[in-house]
Write a protein that holds these residues in place. Structure first.
Motif, PDB file in Angstrom:
ATOM      1  N   ARG A  13      -8.370   0.870  -2.359  1.00  0.00           N
ATOM      2  CA  ARG A  13      -7.460   1.326  -1.643  1.00  0.00           C
ATOM      3  C   ARG A  13      -7.883   3.076  -1.628  1.00  0.00           C
ATOM      4  NH1 ARG A  13      -4.547  -1.769  -5.732  1.00  0.00           N
ATOM      5  NH2 ARG A  13      -3.144  -2.825  -4.832  1.00  0.00           N
ATOM      6  N   ALA A  14      -9.106   3.357  -2.461  1.00  0.00           N
ATOM      7  CA  ALA A  14      -9.520   4.876  -2.317  1.00  0.00           C
ATOM      8  C   ALA A  14      -9.896   4.208  -1.181  1.00  0.00           C
ATOM      9  CB  ALA A  14     -10.218   5.023  -3.895  1.00  0.00           C
ATOM     10  N   ALA A  15     -10.790   3.870  -0.659  1.00  0.00           N
ATOM     11  CA  ALA A  15     -11.645   3.556   1.143  1.00  0.00           C
ATOM     12  C   ALA A  15     -10.282   3.663   2.082  1.00  0.00           C
ATOM     13  CB  ALA A  15     -12.573   2.277   0.915  1.00  0.00           C
ATOM     14  N   TRP A  16      -9.456   3.252   1.761  1.00  0.00           N
ATOM     15  CA  TRP A  16      -8.733   3.612   3.015  1.00  0.00           C
ATOM     16  C   TRP A  16      -8.372   4.502   3.061  1.00  0.00           C
ATOM     17  CZ3 TRP A  16      -6.564   0.823   7.291  1.00  0.00           C
ATOM     18  CH2 TRP A  16      -5.640   1.745   7.929  1.00  0.00           C
ATOM     19  N   ASP A  17      -7.190   5.289   1.408  1.00  0.00           N
ATOM     20  CA  ASP A  17      -7.010   6.859   1.905  1.00  0.00           C
ATOM     21  C   ASP A  17      -8.116   7.823   2.694  1.00  0.00           C
ATOM     22  OD1 ASP A  17      -4.511   5.082   1.035  1.00  0.00           O
ATOM     23  OD2 ASP A  17      -4.699   6.400  -1.086  1.00  0.00           O
ATOM     24  N   TYR A  18      -9.303   7.735   1.862  1.00  0.00           N
ATOM     25  CA  TYR A  18     -10.268   8.324   2.375  1.00  0.00           C
ATOM     26  C   TYR A  18     -10.613   8.097   4.113  1.00  0.00           C
ATOM     27  CZ  TYR A  18     -15.312   9.599   3.151  1.00  0.00           C
ATOM     28  OH  TYR A  18     -16.637   9.841   3.042  1.00  0.00           O
ATOM     29  N   ALA A  19     -10.397   6.913   4.361  1.00  0.00           N
ATOM     30  CA  ALA A  19     -11.297   6.991   6.244  1.00  0.00           C
ATOM     31  C   ALA A  19      -9.591   7.615   6.446  1.00  0.00           C
ATOM     32  CB  ALA A  19     -10.763   5.143   6.127  1.00  0.00           C
ATOM     33  N   GLN A  20      -8.432   7.424   6.157  1.00  0.00           N
ATOM     34  CA  GLN A  20      -7.756   7.896   6.790  1.00  0.00           C
ATOM     35  C   GLN A  20      -7.636   9.872   6.537  1.00  0.00           C
ATOM     36  OE1 GLN A  20      -5.911   6.205   8.359  1.00  0.00           O
ATOM     37  NE2 GLN A  20      -6.838   4.637   7.109  1.00  0.00           N
TER      38      GLN A  20
ATOM     39  N   ASN B 198       0.986  -5.223   7.711  1.00  0.00           N
ATOM     40  CA  ASN B 198       0.083  -5.861   6.967  1.00  0.00           C
ATOM     41  C   ASN B 198      -1.167  -6.288   7.917  1.00  0.00           C
ATOM     42  OD1 ASN B 198       1.072  -8.914   6.229  1.00  0.00           O
ATOM     43  ND2 ASN B 198       2.059  -8.883   8.747  1.00  0.00           N
ATOM     44  N   SER B 199      -1.077  -4.166   7.536  1.00  0.00           N
ATOM     45  CA  SER B 199      -2.728  -3.967   7.771  1.00  0.00           C
ATOM     46  C   SER B 199      -2.359  -2.391   6.211  1.00  0.00           C
ATOM     47  CB  SER B 199      -2.477  -2.958   8.960  1.00  0.00           C
ATOM     48  OG  SER B 199      -1.493  -2.561   9.719  1.00  0.00           O
ATOM     49  N   GLY B 200      -3.095  -1.964   6.106  1.00  0.00           N
ATOM     50  CA  GLY B 200      -3.093  -0.198   5.354  1.00  0.00           C
ATOM     51  C   GLY B 200      -4.230  -0.463   4.220  1.00  0.00           C
ATOM     52  N   ARG B 201      -3.151   0.609   3.391  1.00  0.00           N
ATOM     53  CA  ARG B 201      -3.934   0.194   1.967  1.00  0.00           C
ATOM     54  C   ARG B 201      -4.042  -1.220   0.997  1.00  0.00           C
ATOM     55  NH1 ARG B 201      -0.484   3.917  -0.192  1.00  0.00           N
ATOM     56  NH2 ARG B 201      -1.240   5.748   0.732  1.00  0.00           N
ATOM     57  N   GLU B 202      -2.948  -1.696   1.157  1.00  0.00           N
ATOM     58  CA  GLU B 202      -2.238  -2.970   0.572  1.00  0.00           C
ATOM     59  C   GLU B 202      -3.005  -4.023   1.285  1.00  0.00           C
ATOM     60  OE1 GLU B 202      -1.058  -3.181  -2.294  1.00  0.00           O
ATOM     61  OE2 GLU B 202      -1.180  -0.660  -2.296  1.00  0.00           O
ATOM     62  N   PHE B 203      -3.312  -4.296   1.843  1.00  0.00           N
ATOM     63  CA  PHE B 203      -4.462  -5.440   3.221  1.00  0.00           C
ATOM     64  C   PHE B 203      -5.391  -5.109   2.517  1.00  0.00           C
ATOM     65  CE2 PHE B 203      -6.400  -6.284   6.764  1.00  0.00           C
ATOM     66  CZ  PHE B 203      -6.256  -7.947   6.601  1.00  0.00           C
ATOM     67  N   SER B 204      -6.028  -3.467   2.626  1.00  0.00           N
ATOM     68  CA  SER B 204      -7.356  -3.307   1.938  1.00  0.00           C
ATOM     69  C   SER B 204      -7.515  -3.946   0.408  1.00  0.00           C
ATOM     70  CB  SER B 204      -7.792  -1.274   1.751  1.00  0.00           C
ATOM     71  OG  SER B 204      -7.427  -1.496   3.721  1.00  0.00           O
ATOM     72  N   ALA B 205      -6.367  -3.492  -0.491  1.00  0.00           N
ATOM     73  CA  ALA B 205      -6.874  -3.982  -1.606  1.00  0.00           C
ATOM     74  C   ALA B 205      -6.798  -4.871  -1.423  1.00  0.00           C
ATOM     75  CB  ALA B 205      -5.271  -3.663  -2.691  1.00  0.00           C
ATOM     76  N   PHE B 206      -5.663  -6.239  -0.979  1.00  0.00           N
ATOM     77  CA  PHE B 206      -6.008  -7.447  -1.014  1.00  0.00           C
ATOM     78  C   PHE B 206      -7.039  -7.905  -1.169  1.00  0.00           C
ATOM     79  CE2 PHE B 206      -5.959 -11.039   1.376  1.00  0.00           C
ATOM     80  CZ  PHE B 206      -5.350 -12.172   1.045  1.00  0.00           C
ATOM     81  N   LEU B 207      -7.879  -7.577   0.220  1.00  0.00           N
ATOM     82  CA  LEU B 207      -9.289  -7.884   1.099  1.00  0.00           C
ATOM     83  C   LEU B 207     -10.253  -8.085  -0.347  1.00  0.00           C
ATOM     84  CD1 LEU B 207      -8.799  -7.044   4.719  1.00  0.00           C
ATOM     85  CD2 LEU B 207      -9.060  -8.840   3.303  1.00  0.00           C
ATOM     86  N   GLY B 208     -10.224  -6.709  -0.858  1.00  0.00           N
ATOM     87  CA  GLY B 208     -10.996  -6.698  -2.099  1.00  0.00           C
ATOM     88  C   GLY B 208     -10.912  -7.187  -3.067  1.00  0.00           C
ATOM     89  N   LYS B 209      -9.430  -7.148  -3.182  1.00  0.00           N
ATOM     90  CA  LYS B 209      -9.313  -8.384  -4.832  1.00  0.00           C
ATOM     91  C   LYS B 209     -10.057  -9.875  -4.720  1.00  0.00           C
ATOM     92  CE  LYS B 209      -5.366  -9.094  -8.002  1.00  0.00           C
ATOM     93  NZ  LYS B 209      -4.177  -9.700  -8.339  1.00  0.00           N
ATOM     94  N   THR B 210      -9.247 -10.433  -3.394  1.00  0.00           N
ATOM     95  CA  THR B 210      -9.299 -11.277  -3.068  1.00  0.00           C
ATOM     96  C   THR B 210     -11.021 -11.656  -2.738  1.00  0.00           C
ATOM     97  OG1 THR B 210      -8.042 -11.696  -1.912  1.00  0.00           O
ATOM     98  CG2 THR B 210      -8.988 -12.889  -1.508  1.00  0.00           C
ATOM     99  N   GLN B 211     -11.941 -10.819  -2.574  1.00  0.00           N
ATOM    100  CA  GLN B 211     -13.223 -10.823  -2.449  1.00  0.00           C
ATOM    101  C   GLN B 211     -14.156 -11.279  -3.033  1.00  0.00           C
ATOM    102  OE1 GLN B 211     -14.795  -8.814   1.441  1.00  0.00           O
ATOM    103  NE2 GLN B 211     -17.114  -9.859   1.137  1.00  0.00           N
ATOM    104  N   ALA B 212     -13.721  -9.628  -4.254  1.00  0.00           N
ATOM    105  CA  ALA B 212     -14.556  -9.583  -5.700  1.00  0.00           C
ATOM    106  C   ALA B 212     -14.198 -10.856  -6.273  1.00  0.00           C
ATOM    107  CB  ALA B 212     -13.957  -8.905  -6.421  1.00  0.00           C
ATOM    108  N   GLY B 213     -12.543 -11.523  -6.474  1.00  0.00           N
ATOM    109  CA  GLY B 213     -12.086 -12.742  -7.709  1.00  0.00           C
ATOM    110  C   GLY B 213     -12.767 -13.648  -7.178  1.00  0.00           C
TER     111      GLY B 213
END
Length: 343
Positions: free
Chosen positions: A119-126, A262-277
């Protein structure tokens, strides 16, 4: 009457043509460098494709091409997307020189957990890297779970144990970190790790659990060093999901809205959480391997590692500032955003 019927037929025909164009299925070509069994293929990009199909009543579809099936090398994925060779890609920031501002999240001991840091990475990128992403429609910016150290010949329990070892590292900052801790860094893409370990090109590697079993790391090494998970991660890696800008802009407004949803902060969070999971089931391969010994680096030792590599933060700030950016504001911004999203 005849003229009226002709006009009615013409209008009906035009409506049918318009409806046909409106209802036309658009198939997006999605490209990445990992295999078809990887979590990135089946769940991360796979779920995204299912979601855009559902939200568009199947007017948007995907065809996902794993393992660079459409040609080229992993370092070309961003450019393939920008140039329209593919419509969407999943790739590393480290493969894309122009996205170096995102590298701040790869500094040692920056990440708390993958969901919050994504989530932080998405906001930072913007805020700090929008101009670098202007040639594509960026769908997500995310990170993976905490990296571990896998070695063949000896366990790593202190920083001194790394001295003299040739260790694969994924990114520029992780290479620097490995060198500062006494090892010899060897840069290579993750698909090359299996062969490099088996041929003795490297003595070990740093990667998260999630990807390790697919590379047979549990068979090719004997020791796994985790870091205390209550401490910030040793490192993480930044990934991006760019979409071809012209393709996005060619979509009708309602389909653009589907992509936006289906893009943005929450999609970013989903990808991070899923990969770490995926770290949890992947770790089981190491628990089950009779040759493996898993150890945990305690906080007290990690403090030594952090002190030994703290200067990397200053060096990165100095480098960014020398390129005309406000390096300190970028580092402080990333740190604050991670803190904001970490619960």
């Amino acid at each position: 009457m005849k003229k009226f019927l002709q006009q009615t037929a013409l209008a009906a025909g035009l409506m049918a043509v318009g409806f046909g164009v409106h209802a036309q299925t658009i198939t997006l070509k999605v490209h990445h460098f990992l295999g078809p069994q990887s979590i990135q293929h089946t769940t991360m990009m796979g779920e995204w494709c299912k979601n855009i199909a559902k939200d568009s009543n199947n007017r948007l579809q995907c065809q996902i091409f794993p393992a660079m099936q459409l040609g080229g090398t992993p370092v070309q994925l961003f450019d393939q997307t920008r140039d329209g060779v593919v419509d969407v890609a999943w790739t590393l920031q480290a493969y894309t020189a122009k996205l170096q501002k995102l590298e701040v999240f790869e500094l040692p001991f920056m990440m708390t957990n993958a969901e919050a840091t994504s989530r932080a990475a998405w906001d930072y990128a913007q805020k700090f890297a929008a101009d670098d992403m202007k040639d594509v429609k960026m769908l997500a910016v995310h990170v993976h779970g905490p990296g571990n150290i896998y070695t063949k010949s000896k366990a790593v329990t202190t920083m001194a144990d790394l001295k003299g070892l040739k260790v694969r590292a994924p990114t520029r900052q992780v290479n620097k970190m490995i060198a500062m801790m006494g090892a010899t860094p060897v840069a290579m893409p993750v698909p090359q790790v299996t062969e490099a370990l088996s041929k003795g090109v490297i003595d070990g590697a740093v990667i998260p659990y999630e990807v390790a079993p697919g590379l047979k790391v549990q068979e090719l090494t004997n020791f796994t060093a985790e870091t205390d998970r209550s401490y910030n991660a040793l490192y993480t890696t930044v990934f991006v999901v760019p979409m071809n800008k012209a393709k996005y802009e060619s979509l009708p407004a309602d389909l653009k809205a589907v992509i936006d949803k289906n893009s943005g902060r929450e999609f970013s969070a989903f990808l991070g959480k899923t990969q770490a999971g995926q770290d949890v089931p992947s770790k089981q391969a190491f628990v089950d391997a009779k040759n493996q010994k898993i150890s945990v680096i305690p906080k007290t030792e990690l403090e030594n590692w952090k002190k030994a590599t703290d200067s990397l933060d200053d060096a990165w700030v100095k480098e960014m500032t020398a390129k005309g950016m406000d390096g300190k504001a970028m580092l402080d911004g990333a740190t604050a955003l991670i803190k904001q999203y970490t619960k």
